[in-house]
Design an enzyme around this catalytic site. Structure first.
Site, mmCIF file in Angstrom:
data_model
loop_
_atom_site.group_PDB
_atom_site.id
_atom_site.type_symbol
_atom_site.label_atom_id
_atom_site.label_comp_id
_atom_site.label_asym_id
_atom_site.label_seq_id
_atom_site.Cartn_x
_atom_site.Cartn_y
_atom_site.Cartn_z
ATOM 1 C CE1 TYR A 145 -3.722 2.420 0.380
ATOM 2 C CE2 TYR A 145 -2.501 3.330 2.234
ATOM 3 C CZ TYR A 145 -3.529 3.427 1.324
ATOM 4 O OH TYR A 145 -4.366 4.516 1.344
ATOM 5 C CG ASP A 240 5.558 3.799 1.204
ATOM 6 O OD1 ASP A 240 5.756 4.354 2.304
ATOM 7 O OD2 ASP A 240 4.432 3.639 0.714
ATOM 8 C CE LYS A 268 -0.043 4.578 8.111
ATOM 9 N NZ LYS A 268 0.149 3.867 6.847
HETATM 10 C C1 LIG Z 1 -0.289 4.462 5.473
HETATM 11 C C2 LIG Z 1 0.659 4.313 4.374
HETATM 12 C C3 LIG Z 1 0.721 5.256 3.327
HETATM 13 C C4 LIG Z 1 -0.226 6.410 3.213
HETATM 14 O O1 LIG Z 1 -0.060 7.312 4.280
HETATM 15 P P1 LIG Z 1 -1.289 8.311 4.630
HETATM 16 O O2 LIG Z 1 -0.718 9.216 5.681
HETATM 17 O O3 LIG Z 1 -2.383 7.421 5.121
HETATM 18 O O4 LIG Z 1 -1.645 9.025 3.388
HETATM 19 C C5 LIG Z 1 1.680 5.087 2.348
HETATM 20 N N1 LIG Z 1 2.535 4.063 2.393
HETATM 21 C C6 LIG Z 1 2.513 3.139 3.381
HETATM 22 C C7 LIG Z 1 3.521 2.041 3.391
HETATM 23 C C8 LIG Z 1 1.558 3.220 4.389
HETATM 24 O O5 LIG Z 1 1.506 2.282 5.327
#
Ligand SMILES: *Cc1c(COP(=O)(O)O)cnc(C)c1O
Length: 430
Positions: A145, A240, A268
């Site tokens: 994600y 990411d 996060k």
């Molecule tokens: C949660 C998440 C996102 C998106 O972050 P938001 O602050 O919810 O937009 C992107 N990449 C990863 C790996 C995530 O867990």
């Protein structure tokens, strides 16, 4: 506040908010439906629902929380910011200090920009990679994600290493065709994708340790192979690390893996519980961003003092001694306890743990990629989830999510969680 039951709030919520939730993962759709619990307050490792019931929280807001709820240091930072202005709309010393602190922790981030969410951060790394390489296509890994923008809401096409198809309505076919989705931990399919599209590849985007279909670490051969093949093709590697940075150690997971990404997205945890995202990497690439260069990215709220000063307080707290060993010790005890209980009651359970995080897949074989995670029993997870919820333990309402340890989780919390799990598994397998 009026303490009405979750069902009543859910009815009101559904009348005004689509599905009654502001983020679909909060609904109970993936665990059999019904009203999600509505919560009013958190303190340390606990959440309190609208009926005043206390829950031990392993959801940790889907990953951002590591100090627990309402940590005194974060509260202190927010009190100061409330009195001095939460949003100034100008450069501030706090954001400079914060970026410096992030760079001290992750030296690969030679330049850093702050955003308001992980989605924005990842989205911009892709734009930057395209601008830097002059190419368009990206590779992502199935089930990872990366936020909710078009280019990452793409599923694999038919056949390995082919162009993607939209994974959500409203994503243009043309956008999906710029993305190749490959199974995680599958270097051969990645190699095929690079052979077929290498000259058009701007970047490969990687969750360096998967946190979004459970916890799945990469095989060493896979992650090093991805870097080598991407480099040979002239494509950038984007990490990411929205979940992983500051979760397993103070900084990035790159030193754990022995790798170095060109661009990294954060989010996060680094906001200390406030909205935030960040991206950074090699100066040469980052200096393409406006106002220095032609790549546009902006944000009215970006670098706001509330998120940044909470983030600074968070970094202070994470630099106290013993933070990461303590998170890991808690997770190890809990995960091992759950494993023993599952074995005793004949429950098929695979636990993948890295440091202070683990996932529980109800399946009797290893989980190394998204197809494995999908094959885990959703009905068993749903029964386990609801059983735990009834006993005052809050897990994520999806078989794909992880358990996140927070510093305030005590030995007693873990014992109570294990007692609840034993109760639930005994009932499930009866
Ligand atoms: C949660 C998440 C996102 C998106 O972050 P938001 O602050 O919810 O937009 C992107 N990449 C990863 C790996 C995530 O867990």
């Amino acid at each position: 506040m009026d303490r009405r039951s979750s069902e009543t709030w859910y009815e009101r919520a559904r009348d005004v908010i689509p599905g009654g939730v502001n983020s679909p993962s909060r609904s109970f759709k993936a665990v059999g439906g019904g009203a999600p619990r509505f919560f009013v307050r958190g303190e340390g490792a606990y959440l309190y629902d609208v009926d005043g019931r206390r829950y031990i929280d392993y959801l940790a807001a889907f990953g951002p929380l590591i100090l627990g709820h309402a940590h005194p240091k974060i509260a202190e930072a927010l009190r100061a910011v409330a009195q001095e202005g939460t949003l100034l709309g100008t450069p501030t010393p706090y954001e400079v200090e914060f970026a410096e602190r992030l760079r001290e922790a992750i030296p690969e981030l030679e330049r850093i920009r702050l955003t308001n969410s992980g989605t924005e951060a990842v989205m911009t790394t892709i734009r930057l990679a395209r601008a830097y390489t002059g190419r368009t296509k990206i590779v992502k890994f199935a089930g990872a994600y990366h936020g909710h923008f078009d280019q990452v809401l793409v599923a694999a096409g038919s056949g390995p290493a082919t162009l993607g198809v939209p994974d959500a309505a409203g994503v243009p076919k043309e956008t999906a065709q710029q993305v190749i989705t490959v199974p995680y931990n599958d270097l051969e399919t990645f190699r095929k994708a690079v052979e077929r599209f290498g000259g058009d590849l701007a970047a490969v985007i990687v969750e360096p340790i998967i946190g979004n279909f459970g916890i799945v670490p990469p095989d060493a051969e896979f992650i090093h192979g991805v870097h080598a093949l991407a480099k040979a093709a002239g494509a950038l590697v984007i990490y990411d690390e929205v979940i992983t940075a500051f979760r397993f150690r103070y900084g990035s997971v790159m030193p754990m893996l022995g790798t170095r990404a060109d661009l990294v997205a954060l989010g996060k945890i680094i906001g200390g519980g406030l909205p935030i995202g960040a991206y950074g990497g090699r100066a040469e690439i980052m200096e393409l961003i406006a106002p220095l260069g032609p790549v546009y990215q902006a944000g009215t709220m970006a670098g706001n003092p509330a998120s940044v000063r909470a983030g600074l307080a968070l970094l202070d707290a994470l630099q106290e001694p013993d933070v990461y060993p303590s998170l890991e010790a808690k997770a190890k005890r809990l995960a091992e306890g759950l494993g023993e209980i599952a074995e005793r009651y004949g429950v098929p359970l695979r636990i993948n743990r890295v440091g202070g995080v683990f996932s529980t897949h109800f399946i009797d074989r290893p989980v190394r990629n998204y197809a494995d995670a999908e094959a885990a029993e959703g009905t068993l997870y749903a029964a386990f989830f609801h059983g735990m919820l009834e006993r005052g333990v809050l897990l994520a309402p999806s078989k794909f999510e992880a358990w996140f340890m927070m510093l305030p989780h005590s030995d007693e919390d873990i014992d109570r969680t294990l007692a609840a799990a034993e109760d639930v598994m005994r009932a499930m397998m009866r």
